[in-house]
Enzyme design. Structure first.
Site, mmCIF file in Angstrom:
data_model
loop_
_atom_site.group_PDB
_atom_site.id
_atom_site.type_symbol
_atom_site.label_atom_id
_atom_site.label_comp_id
_atom_site.label_asym_id
_atom_site.label_seq_id
_atom_site.Cartn_x
_atom_site.Cartn_y
_atom_site.Cartn_z
ATOM 1 N N ASN A 111 -2.320 12.932 -4.601
ATOM 2 C CA ASN A 111 -3.493 13.268 -5.304
ATOM 3 C C ASN A 111 -4.083 14.703 -4.449
ATOM 4 O O ASN A 111 -4.370 15.560 -5.949
ATOM 5 C CB ASN A 111 -5.012 12.387 -5.253
ATOM 6 N N ASP A 134 1.010 -1.660 0.078
ATOM 7 C CA ASP A 134 0.192 -0.344 -0.237
ATOM 8 C C ASP A 134 0.558 1.348 -0.308
ATOM 9 O O ASP A 134 1.985 1.448 0.886
ATOM 10 C CB ASP A 134 -1.071 0.110 1.216
ATOM 11 N N GLU A 152 -5.236 2.244 -3.866
ATOM 12 C CA GLU A 152 -3.667 2.307 -4.626
ATOM 13 C C GLU A 152 -2.970 1.250 -3.159
ATOM 14 O O GLU A 152 -2.302 1.592 -2.995
ATOM 15 C CB GLU A 152 -2.799 3.323 -3.661
ATOM 16 N N HIS A 204 -5.036 14.125 -9.490
ATOM 17 C CA HIS A 204 -5.668 12.717 -9.738
ATOM 18 C C HIS A 204 -4.912 12.162 -11.769
ATOM 19 O O HIS A 204 -4.291 11.274 -11.176
ATOM 20 C CB HIS A 204 -7.174 12.281 -10.239
ATOM 21 N N ASP A 218 -2.902 9.049 -10.978
ATOM 22 C CA ASP A 218 -2.401 7.764 -11.928
ATOM 23 C C ASP A 218 -1.089 7.410 -12.606
ATOM 24 O O ASP A 218 -0.281 6.383 -12.458
ATOM 25 C CB ASP A 218 -3.594 7.920 -13.505
#
Ligand SMILES: [Mg+2]
Length: 299
Positions: free
Chosen positions: A178, A170, A213, A183, A187
């Site tokens: 973010n 994680d 994530e 975003h 990504d």
């Protein structure tokens, strides 16, 4: 592409063989339904079958019915080839599950294009399967496909009494990436993170997106020690990575927390308990300060 031929008549078999080779197919030749059925049990078996109807041992209809009942990930396209040309015969053949029906003596071009139809359908099906099992952003397995494959691997481990480990990874403070950069950068970070996980894994390992994530890596055959080594390699390569932002001189760095768990063969461990313990270990890594690997205890 591989094509399986089942035909007891020597002349007709030679004819099929000659044409299909000329059109560039890899062919496997059998002379009755039973032999064809055996070929289909092997790994990497053909997905397209051209079968005669009347054959000793097992006829084409029975072969087709068995194929339709078998559990296989990929579709088998079945063309039945026969001199039985009455309407009722055609219906019987289609009822048994045949995709197409060709009456002997067949026209060479007609056979060629009917095989092409089958090939198109098989390719479409493969594309759909691939799309349905892949996470579109990171191109690793999606959660459902990962779980399906892991279930198979767990069963194999029990059968062969071989170890299996799972890593849950994680990204630390992903929300702030973010929030700070938007975003699109988020990504990009996910994609780069996954590439590090994939590069650091072993050839038989597979990666899936578990959610947001959070990613999972299944390591068939890996003991606790081996999987901790892999997780540590992943952690280090993520920490060392510098992600350059597009059209800017800025870069982003991330770290991640890893939970490692090994299947308990003697306890009939389930997938749920395995994931639950990996989750606990990953949260322990978070609690202890993130950017680290924690292994589930051998309770
Ligand atoms: Mg025959």
């Amino acid at each position: 592409m591989k094509v399986l031929i089942a035909e007891d008549n020597l002349v007709s078999r030679r004819l099929l063989e000659t044409f299909l080779r000329k059109w560039g197919y890899d062919i496997v030749i059998t002379s009755n339904g039973r032999e064809a059925w055996e070929v289909l049990q092997e790994p990497e078996a053909p997905n397209l079958v051209i079968s005669d109807w009347m054959m000793p041992d097992m006829d084409g209809l029975e072969l087709c019915r068995r194929i339709r009942e078998m559990e296989r990930a990929e579709y088998i396209y079945f063309i039945i080839l026969t001199s039985k040309g009455k309407k009722e015969d055609v219906i019987t053949g289609l009822e048994a599950g045949a995709d197409d029906y060709l009456i002997k003596p067949f026209n060479q071009d007609e056979l060629k294009y009917r095989v092409k139809i089958g090939e198109r359908i098989i390719e479409l099906e493969r594309r759909i399967l691939r799309l349905a099992s892949t996470d579109s952003l990171t191109e690793v397995l999606n959660r459902r496909a990962f779980m399906e494959r892991m279930e198979q691997e767990i069963n194999r481990s029990f059968r062969e009494n071989s170890p299996l480990s799972l890593i849950l990874a994680d990204i630390d403070h992903f929300k702030s990436v973010n929030d700070r950069h938007g975003h699109q950068v988020g990504d990009l970070v996910l994609q780069r993170f996954v590439s590090k996980l994939t590069e650091s894994s072993r050839p038989y390992d597979f990666v899936g997106r578990y959610g947001g994530e959070e990613f999972v890596i299944c390591l068939p055959g890996a003991t606790g020690t081996e999987s901790r080594t892999v997780a540590e390699r992943m952690r280090k390569s993520v920490e060392e990575m510098k992600i350059m932002l597009p059209e800017s001189s800025q870069s982003v760095r991330i770290t991640a927390s890893f939970g490692v768990v090994t299947l308990r063969l003697e306890l009939e461990d389930s997938m749920d308990s395995l994931i639950g313990r990996a989750d606990d270990a990953m949260y322990m890594a978070k609690r202890e300060g993130r950017n680290r690997v924690c292994a589930a205890g051998e309770e």
